[in-house]
Design a protein around this motif. Structure first.
Motif, PDB file in Angstrom:
ATOM      1  N   GLN A  25      -9.344  75.838 -33.806  1.00 21.80           N
ATOM      2  CA  GLN A  25      -9.486  77.209 -34.206  1.00 21.80           C
ATOM      3  C   GLN A  25      -9.175  78.204 -33.033  1.00 21.80           C
ATOM      4  O   GLN A  25      -8.909  79.323 -33.105  1.00 21.80           O
ATOM      5  CB  GLN A  25     -10.778  77.414 -35.055  1.00 21.80           C
ATOM      6  CG  GLN A  25     -10.976  76.639 -36.022  1.00 21.80           C
ATOM      7  CD  GLN A  25      -9.689  76.976 -37.406  1.00 21.80           C
ATOM      8  OE1 GLN A  25      -9.567  78.260 -37.410  1.00 21.80           O
ATOM      9  NE2 GLN A  25      -9.304  75.886 -37.856  1.00 21.80           N
ATOM     10  N   GLU A 103       1.017  85.990 -45.901  1.00 22.69           N
ATOM     11  CA  GLU A 103       0.194  85.816 -44.425  1.00 22.69           C
ATOM     12  C   GLU A 103       0.268  87.267 -43.779  1.00 22.69           C
ATOM     13  O   GLU A 103       1.430  87.965 -43.790  1.00 22.69           O
ATOM     14  CB  GLU A 103       0.825  84.819 -43.488  1.00 22.69           C
ATOM     15  CG  GLU A 103       0.625  83.325 -44.118  1.00 22.69           C
ATOM     16  CD  GLU A 103       1.160  82.548 -43.172  1.00 22.69           C
ATOM     17  OE1 GLU A 103       0.938  81.236 -43.705  1.00 22.69           O
ATOM     18  OE2 GLU A 103       1.961  82.730 -42.215  1.00 22.69           O
ATOM     19  N   LYS A 105      -0.854  89.165 -40.496  1.00 20.48           N
ATOM     20  CA  LYS A 105      -1.618  88.951 -38.942  1.00 20.48           C
ATOM     21  C   LYS A 105      -1.713  90.605 -38.566  1.00 20.48           C
ATOM     22  O   LYS A 105      -0.803  91.174 -38.379  1.00 20.48           O
ATOM     23  CB  LYS A 105      -0.434  88.335 -38.114  1.00 20.48           C
ATOM     24  CG  LYS A 105      -1.141  87.942 -36.670  1.00 20.48           C
ATOM     25  CD  LYS A 105      -0.193  87.304 -35.879  1.00 20.48           C
ATOM     26  CE  LYS A 105       0.022  85.736 -36.357  1.00 20.48           C
ATOM     27  NZ  LYS A 105       0.891  85.176 -35.523  1.00 20.48           N
ATOM     28  N   THR A 106      -3.053  90.883 -37.998  1.00 25.21           N
ATOM     29  CA  THR A 106      -3.229  92.173 -37.535  1.00 25.21           C
ATOM     30  C   THR A 106      -3.893  91.869 -36.229  1.00 25.21           C
ATOM     31  O   THR A 106      -4.418  91.159 -35.795  1.00 25.21           O
ATOM     32  CB  THR A 106      -4.176  92.828 -38.477  1.00 25.21           C
ATOM     33  OG1 THR A 106      -5.670  92.130 -38.754  1.00 25.21           O
ATOM     34  CG2 THR A 106      -3.627  93.130 -39.808  1.00 25.21           C
ATOM     35  N   VAL A 114      -6.155  88.649 -35.883  1.00 27.08           N
ATOM     36  CA  VAL A 114      -6.660  87.854 -37.202  1.00 27.08           C
ATOM     37  C   VAL A 114      -5.675  87.590 -38.140  1.00 27.08           C
ATOM     38  O   VAL A 114      -4.611  88.326 -38.462  1.00 27.08           O
ATOM     39  CB  VAL A 114      -7.642  89.137 -37.915  1.00 27.08           C
ATOM     40  CG1 VAL A 114      -7.991  88.339 -39.317  1.00 27.08           C
ATOM     41  CG2 VAL A 114      -8.943  89.474 -37.045  1.00 27.08           C
ATOM     42  N   LYS A 115      -5.600  86.283 -38.673  1.00 27.20           N
ATOM     43  CA  LYS A 115      -4.440  86.060 -39.507  1.00 27.20           C
ATOM     44  C   LYS A 115      -5.253  85.415 -40.858  1.00 27.20           C
ATOM     45  O   LYS A 115      -6.045  84.626 -40.710  1.00 27.20           O
ATOM     46  CB  LYS A 115      -3.792  84.761 -39.083  1.00 27.20           C
ATOM     47  CG  LYS A 115      -2.734  84.276 -39.732  1.00 27.20           C
ATOM     48  CD  LYS A 115      -2.222  83.289 -39.029  1.00 27.20           C
ATOM     49  CE  LYS A 115      -0.922  82.469 -39.988  1.00 27.20           C
ATOM     50  NZ  LYS A 115       0.021  81.600 -39.162  1.00 27.20           N
ATOM     51  N   GLU A 116      -4.700  86.070 -42.060  1.00 24.19           N
ATOM     52  CA  GLU A 116      -5.205  85.619 -43.015  1.00 24.19           C
ATOM     53  C   GLU A 116      -4.095  85.235 -44.277  1.00 24.19           C
ATOM     54  O   GLU A 116      -2.847  85.877 -43.985  1.00 24.19           O
ATOM     55  CB  GLU A 116      -5.999  86.921 -43.842  1.00 24.19           C
ATOM     56  CG  GLU A 116      -7.131  87.236 -43.024  1.00 24.19           C
ATOM     57  CD  GLU A 116      -7.839  88.491 -43.609  1.00 24.19           C
ATOM     58  OE1 GLU A 116      -8.786  88.370 -43.906  1.00 24.19           O
ATOM     59  OE2 GLU A 116      -7.316  89.661 -43.336  1.00 24.19           O
ATOM     60  N   ARG A 117      -4.370  84.401 -45.220  1.00 22.87           N
ATOM     61  CA  ARG A 117      -3.187  84.345 -45.972  1.00 22.87           C
ATOM     62  C   ARG A 117      -3.802  84.097 -47.462  1.00 22.87           C
ATOM     63  O   ARG A 117      -5.095  83.817 -47.675  1.00 22.87           O
ATOM     64  CB  ARG A 117      -2.362  83.109 -45.666  1.00 22.87           C
ATOM     65  CG  ARG A 117      -3.358  81.797 -45.656  1.00 22.87           C
ATOM     66  CD  ARG A 117      -2.059  80.785 -45.217  1.00 22.87           C
ATOM     67  NE  ARG A 117      -2.487  79.145 -45.477  1.00 22.87           N
ATOM     68  CZ  ARG A 117      -1.595  78.233 -45.441  1.00 22.87           C
ATOM     69  NH1 ARG A 117      -0.634  78.651 -44.900  1.00 22.87           N
ATOM     70  NH2 ARG A 117      -2.037  77.124 -45.723  1.00 22.87           N
ATOM     71  N   LEU A 118      -2.917  84.559 -48.486  1.00 21.00           N
ATOM     72  CA  LEU A 118      -3.151  84.386 -49.951  1.00 21.00           C
ATOM     73  C   LEU A 118      -2.300  83.320 -50.594  1.00 21.00           C
ATOM     74  O   LEU A 118      -0.986  83.608 -50.411  1.00 21.00           O
ATOM     75  CB  LEU A 118      -3.141  85.900 -50.438  1.00 21.00           C
ATOM     76  CG  LEU A 118      -3.177  85.955 -51.783  1.00 21.00           C
ATOM     77  CD1 LEU A 118      -4.586  85.707 -52.345  1.00 21.00           C
ATOM     78  CD2 LEU A 118      -2.675  87.278 -52.545  1.00 21.00           C
ATOM     79  N   TYR A 135      -3.883  92.775 -51.941  1.00 20.54           N
ATOM     80  CA  TYR A 135      -4.456  91.994 -50.980  1.00 20.54           C
ATOM     81  C   TYR A 135      -4.378  92.795 -49.394  1.00 20.54           C
ATOM     82  O   TYR A 135      -5.293  92.760 -48.695  1.00 20.54           O
ATOM     83  CB  TYR A 135      -3.842  90.415 -50.826  1.00 20.54           C
ATOM     84  CG  TYR A 135      -4.576  89.667 -49.803  1.00 20.54           C
ATOM     85  CD1 TYR A 135      -5.515  89.067 -49.944  1.00 20.54           C
ATOM     86  CD2 TYR A 135      -3.561  89.306 -48.634  1.00 20.54           C
ATOM     87  CE1 TYR A 135      -6.082  88.174 -49.055  1.00 20.54           C
ATOM     88  CE2 TYR A 135      -3.802  88.580 -47.678  1.00 20.54           C
ATOM     89  CZ  TYR A 135      -5.145  87.946 -47.855  1.00 20.54           C
ATOM     90  OH  TYR A 135      -5.664  86.994 -46.909  1.00 20.54           O
ATOM     91  N   ALA A 136      -3.019  93.112 -49.199  1.00 19.84           N
ATOM     92  CA  ALA A 136      -2.821  93.585 -47.911  1.00 19.84           C
ATOM     93  C   ALA A 136      -3.268  94.812 -47.450  1.00 19.84           C
ATOM     94  O   ALA A 136      -3.264  95.372 -46.321  1.00 19.84           O
ATOM     95  CB  ALA A 136      -1.253  93.581 -47.333  1.00 19.84           C
TER      96      ALA A 136
END
Length: 253
Positions: A25, A103, A105-106, A114-118, A135-136
């Protein structure tokens, strides 16, 4: 799947075991761009204990990513000009399994990525659905994009990925080949003789890093989105990726 670079004699590893042994991580990522033949030679010299990710009997996976940007390429320009606050929004599809994700990425004012995904429906991978926009939207508005509905599909990338577990360092690596790009206006780029290798370790160099270094390959600045779009659009600012562009993309098909 034909054309894979990792030696077939290397033993397999499952996804669950790979995540257990090398979740990483917090990690250091190093990317290398090199001729496909050189990458094959490097992999052939890895220790026989090196393991290759295998899912449902397959050792390579076909990836497709659709990147979204504004008409004036806000996301691209933020990256190309090295803005501290920036974003990247894409769908990533695993064409073999039919899975897909949106996905985001900010990177904010403190330079924390920070990377998030749905989870996403693969048939909608080339569009932003209302659920995707919802979401975004909050983090994008915070970064200055007032209307996320202005985002449109801008670039598609496709490639074959192999994933390795490197037991000597407890790290992992990915090898991407059959690289291809297609811009929204129809421009296309293919680099079948190139490989992008990315090592992911806890900090110290992995055995694959050291093999690459001994052969004269050094980490490079490369982004499939940024470098690919810059290669297709020479009018765009691209200083950040000029070295890779001149060396590896200048004679692309």
């Amino acid at each position: 799947m034909s054309g894979l670079l990792a030696p077939g004699a290397l033993p397999p590893i499952t996804l669950d075991e790979l995540l257990e042994r090398a979740a990483l991580q917090t990690r250091v990522d190093r990317k290398y761009v090199l001729p496909r033949a050189d990458a094959a030679r490097m992999l052939a010299t890895l220790a026989p204990e090196t393991r290759v990710l295998e899912i449902d009997g397959a050792r390579g996976a076909v990836y497709e990513s659709v990147y979204f940007d504004t008409d004036d390429l806000l996301s691209y320009r933020m990256a190309a000009l090295g803005r501290r606050r920036r974003f990247k929004l894409r769908t990533r599809s695993y064409l073999d399994s039919g899975d897909a994700f949106l996905e985001l990425k900010t990177k904010g004012a403190r330079s924390v990525t920070v990377k998030e995904r749905l989870a996403y429906e693969i048939e909608h991978r080339d569009e932003l659905t209302p659920a995707g926009i919802a979401y975004a939207a909050p983090p994008l508005v915070e970064l200055g994009l007032d209307d996320p509905q202005l985002l449109q599909p801008t670039l598609v990338t496709r490639y074959v990925r192999e994933t390795l577990y490197l037991p000597g360092s407890g790290s992992r690596a990915t090898v991407d080949t059959e690289l291809g790009w297609e811009a929204a206006a129809g421009e296309q780029l293919a680099l079948p003789d190139l490989a992008i290798v990315e090592t992911k370790s806890a900090g110290a160099a992995s055995e694959l890093d050291r093999l690459l270094w001994r052969s004269g390959h050094r980490p490079a600045r490369v982004s499939k989105f940024g470098t690919g779009l810059a290669a297709l659009r020479p009018d765009l600012p691209s200083h950040k990726w000029n070295r890779v562009l001149r060396r590896h993309f200048a004679h692309a098909a």
